[in-house]
Design a protein around this motif. Structure first.
Motif, short mmCIF file in Angstrom:
data_model
loop_
_atom_site.label_atom_id
_atom_site.label_comp_id
_atom_site.label_asym_id
_atom_site.label_seq_id
_atom_site.Cartn_x
_atom_site.Cartn_y
_atom_site.Cartn_z
N ARG A 190 10.00 6.72 2.67
CA ARG A 190 9.22 5.80 3.52
C ARG A 190 8.78 4.56 2.75
NH1 ARG A 190 7.13 10.46 5.72
NH2 ARG A 190 5.30 10.43 4.38
N ALA A 191 8.53 4.73 1.46
CA ALA A 191 8.12 3.60 0.62
C ALA A 191 9.32 2.73 0.24
CB ALA A 191 7.41 4.10 -0.63
N GLY A 192 10.53 3.19 0.56
CA GLY A 192 11.73 2.43 0.24
C GLY A 192 12.16 2.56 -1.21
N LEU A 193 11.53 3.47 -1.96
CA LEU A 193 11.85 3.63 -3.37
C LEU A 193 13.12 4.43 -3.60
CD1 LEU A 193 8.22 4.29 -4.63
CD2 LEU A 193 9.56 2.19 -4.88
N ILE A 194 13.46 5.29 -2.64
CA ILE A 194 14.72 6.03 -2.69
C ILE A 194 15.35 6.01 -1.31
CG2 ILE A 194 13.87 7.57 -4.53
CD1 ILE A 194 13.80 9.84 -2.37
N SER A 195 16.61 6.36 -1.27
CA SER A 195 17.27 6.60 0.02
C SER A 195 17.87 8.00 -0.06
CB SER A 195 18.35 5.55 0.29
OG SER A 195 19.32 5.55 -0.74
N GLN A 196 18.08 8.58 1.10
CA GLN A 196 18.67 9.91 1.17
C GLN A 196 19.85 9.85 2.14
OE1 GLN A 196 15.96 13.38 1.35
NE2 GLN A 196 14.30 11.87 1.54
N GLU A 197 20.90 10.57 1.77
CA GLU A 197 22.06 10.64 2.66
C GLU A 197 22.67 12.03 2.59
OE1 GLU A 197 25.87 8.76 1.66
OE2 GLU A 197 24.93 8.14 -0.21
N LYS A 198 23.25 12.42 3.68
CA LYS A 198 23.91 13.72 3.78
C LYS A 198 25.34 13.56 3.28
CE LYS A 198 23.59 17.76 6.22
NZ LYS A 198 22.79 18.86 5.90
N ASP B 288 0.83 -1.20 0.00
CA ASP B 288 0.00 0.00 0.00
C ASP B 288 0.87 1.26 0.00
OD1 ASP B 288 -2.26 -1.55 0.04
OD2 ASP B 288 -2.65 -1.29 2.18
N THR B 289 1.94 1.23 0.78
CA THR B 289 2.84 2.37 0.87
C THR B 289 3.55 2.61 -0.46
OG1 THR B 289 3.17 1.91 3.22
CG2 THR B 289 4.77 3.37 2.18
N VAL B 290 4.01 1.53 -1.09
CA VAL B 290 4.70 1.63 -2.38
C VAL B 290 3.75 2.16 -3.45
CG1 VAL B 290 5.83 0.32 -4.22
CG2 VAL B 290 6.41 -0.14 -1.83
N PHE B 291 2.56 1.57 -3.56
CA PHE B 291 1.63 2.00 -4.60
C PHE B 291 1.12 3.42 -4.34
CE2 PHE B 291 1.10 -2.63 -5.56
CZ PHE B 291 1.60 -2.56 -6.86
N ALA B 292 0.95 3.79 -3.09
CA ALA B 292 0.53 5.17 -2.78
C ALA B 292 1.62 6.16 -3.20
CB ALA B 292 0.22 5.31 -1.29
N ALA B 293 2.87 5.79 -2.99
CA ALA B 293 3.97 6.66 -3.41
C ALA B 293 4.00 6.79 -4.93
CB ALA B 293 5.30 6.11 -2.89
#
Length: 110
Positions: free
Chosen positions: A54-62, A6-11
């Motif tokens: 949150r959907a795990g589709l991307i990651s973010q880093e500083k 649900d989280t992936v498809f909502a994203a």
């Protein structure tokens, strides 16, 4: 922990987020570079990026003073397996996903 479907498809339901994913197919990008082509505030883009994260589709880093975004290529695996269970969809690969995104984002003919 894997995000649920649900989280992936909502994203994926939002065209701005799909456009961001398409941009990240090319390479990692700084948040400010992701925001550049969109006619919205950096805060609005940050909200879209948070949903994709949150959907795990991307990651973010500083990295230094900038926050960078990276596409997570295996993130669609569970969604692909789920769609395959219907027997009418092929496995999603990144090339096919990119073609799909290009088609979705192409302006409609007048």
């Amino acid at each position: 922990m894997q995000p649920d479907l649900d989280t992936v498809f909502a994203a994926l339901a939002d065209p701005t987020r799909r456009a961001i994913l398409q941009m990240l197919l090319e390479d990692d990008m700084a948040v400010t570079d992701v925001a550049e082509p969109f006619d919205m505030s950096l805060a609005a883009i940050s909200k879209h990026l948070a949903i994709l994260t949150r959907a795990g589709l991307i990651s973010q880093e500083k990295r230094g003073r900038l926050k960078w975004c990276k596409l997570e290529p295996d993130a669609l695996k569970d969604a692909s397996v789920w769609m395959q269970s219907f027997g009418q969809f092929d496995a999603i690969n990144l090339d096919a996903f990119e073609r799909f995104l290009e088609q979705e984002l192409r302006p409609a003919d007048p």
